[in-house]
Enzyme design. Structure first.
Site, PDB file in Angstrom:
ATOM      1  N   LEU A 292       0.847  -1.180   0.000  1.00  7.14           N
ATOM      2  CA  LEU A 292       0.000   0.000   0.000  1.00  7.14           C
ATOM      3  C   LEU A 292       0.889   1.239   0.000  1.00  7.14           C
ATOM      4  O   LEU A 292       1.949   1.243   0.628  1.00  7.14           O
ATOM      5  CB  LEU A 292      -0.906   0.026   1.240  1.00  7.14           C
ATOM      6  CG  LEU A 292      -1.923  -1.110   1.382  1.00  7.14           C
ATOM      7  CD1 LEU A 292      -2.705  -0.954   2.689  1.00  7.14           C
ATOM      8  CD2 LEU A 292      -2.873  -1.170   0.197  1.00  7.14           C
ATOM      9  N   ASP A 293       0.448   2.280  -0.705  1.00  8.60           N
ATOM     10  CA  ASP A 293       1.163   3.552  -0.660  1.00  8.60           C
ATOM     11  C   ASP A 293       1.250   4.047   0.782  1.00  8.60           C
ATOM     12  O   ASP A 293       0.436   3.675   1.632  1.00  8.60           O
ATOM     13  CB  ASP A 293       0.432   4.614  -1.491  1.00  8.60           C
ATOM     14  CG  ASP A 293       0.351   4.254  -2.969  1.00  8.60           C
ATOM     15  OD1 ASP A 293       1.206   3.484  -3.419  1.00  8.60           O
ATOM     16  OD2 ASP A 293      -0.569   4.749  -3.642  1.00  8.60           O
ATOM     17  N   LYS A 294       2.233   4.893   1.041  1.00 12.15           N
ATOM     18  CA  LYS A 294       2.436   5.437   2.381  1.00 12.15           C
ATOM     19  C   LYS A 294       1.142   5.977   2.985  1.00 12.15           C
ATOM     20  O   LYS A 294       0.815   5.698   4.146  1.00 12.15           O
ATOM     21  CB  LYS A 294       3.487   6.546   2.338  1.00 12.15           C
ATOM     22  CG  LYS A 294       3.691   7.265   3.663  1.00 12.15           C
ATOM     23  CD  LYS A 294       4.668   8.425   3.514  1.00 12.15           C
ATOM     24  CE  LYS A 294       4.766   9.209   4.815  1.00 12.15           C
ATOM     25  NZ  LYS A 294       5.673  10.370   4.690  1.00 12.15           N
TER      26      LYS A 294
END
Length: 299
Positions: free
Chosen positions: A136-138
């Site tokens: 998942l993106d930050k």
């Protein structure tokens, strides 16, 4: 410390080479078998070391000891509380908070989900390194699958490529969609001149996103999204492409008036566990910042 798996040979599995059983029935990769042979692992049948040319018999007990795993120097263990949704000897399912990167970057080695997992492993004498099944993106929150060892990682990644892992996401987008459900089927590739940004482009990789509106909120919408593919920034790029960027996603045309990060949450995951031989389904409620954004839009 070694990680060991054991199996009892069924009558229908007898008569074949151990190598074929491990490769084709247990789906152990050739690379993993080479690692076992050359890097301190062990293969035994009925307690005795054997080669992969051993011919199996009914009721044989096969055990595989995988070599120890080395933690990358890039991953710095650190004490961040993990929200563990599920755990067994092969898998972690965690609920990642926003603002926490999945893996460290060259410029920011401290503070990552990978570092938190390695710290947890070290505290609990778990002899593995970090194997993310999905990332998942930050600033994206929600459910993530983390395989504990290389063999489990290989199985889950293969399953993911064969669409055996179903994930759904919840997002708040700008605007009201003309259709309450639909599919975006547009290839995605890296935008020229950027190492981060992606875009829809004819020479990109196939990317398919299904969406369904859950609630219309004036000039915003709450949507559920299901992915057939897992390209970098796929949901963010596709929703921006059709004119409805995610709230808070300034990289792709969203605004931070209601929420300070992209309003995207990995909300459910369903899969069949190939080692435990069970189907699992997990759900995760949206975090507080998305709840507050929805409250502001409804008021």
């Amino acid at each position: 410390m070694h990680h060991t798996l054991e199996w009892k040979i069924k009558e229908v599995e007898s008569g074949q080479f151990l190598r074929d059983y491990l490769l084709h029935i247990k789906k152990i990769s050739r690379k993993a078998l080479a690692d076992i042979k050359f890097h301190g692992g062990e293969i035994k049948v009925n307690g005795e070391s054997v080669t992969v040319r051993y011919i199996l018999r009914t009721d044989d007990h096969v055990s595989i000891a995988f070599p120890p795993e080395k933690v990358s120097d890039w991953i710095r263990p650190h004490a961040v509380p993990l929200n563990i949704v599920y755990e067994d000897s092969h898998l972690l399912v965690v609920n990642k908070p926003p603002q926490l990167p999945t893996i460290p970057s060259r410029d920011h080695l401290e503070g990552s989900l990978a570092g938190a997992v390695i710290y947890y492993y070290q505290e609990n004498n778990i002899p593995f390194t970090f194997h993310a099944v999905n990332r998942l993106d930050k600033d994206t929150s929600g459910l993530m699958m983390i395989a504990k060892h290389r063999y489990a990682h290989d199985l889950f990644v293969r399953m993911q490529k064969e669409k055996g892992i179903q994930r759904s996401y919840t997002a708040i987008i700008h605007g009201e969609l003309s259709k309450h459900s639909g599919t975006v089927n547009e290839p995605i590739g890296r935008r020229e001149g950027s190492i981060i940004e992606r875009e829809v482009r004819t020479d990109g990789q196939m990317a398919i996103t299904h969406y369904q509106v859950k609630e219309t909120l004036g000039n915003a919408s709450l949507v559920e999204l299901i992915l057939d593919t897992g390209r970098t920034h796929q949901i963010r790029v596709h929703m921006s492409y059709i004119g409805h960027p995610l709230m808070g996603d300034t990289l792709y045309g969203g605004k931070k008036e209601i929420i300070e990060r992209q309003a995207l949450h990995s909300s459910s995951i369903r899969f069949f566990h190939p080692i435990e031989n069970r189907e699992f389904f997990f759900e995760s409620s949206i975090p507080n910042d998305m709840e507050e954004a929805l409250k502001a839009l409804r008021d």
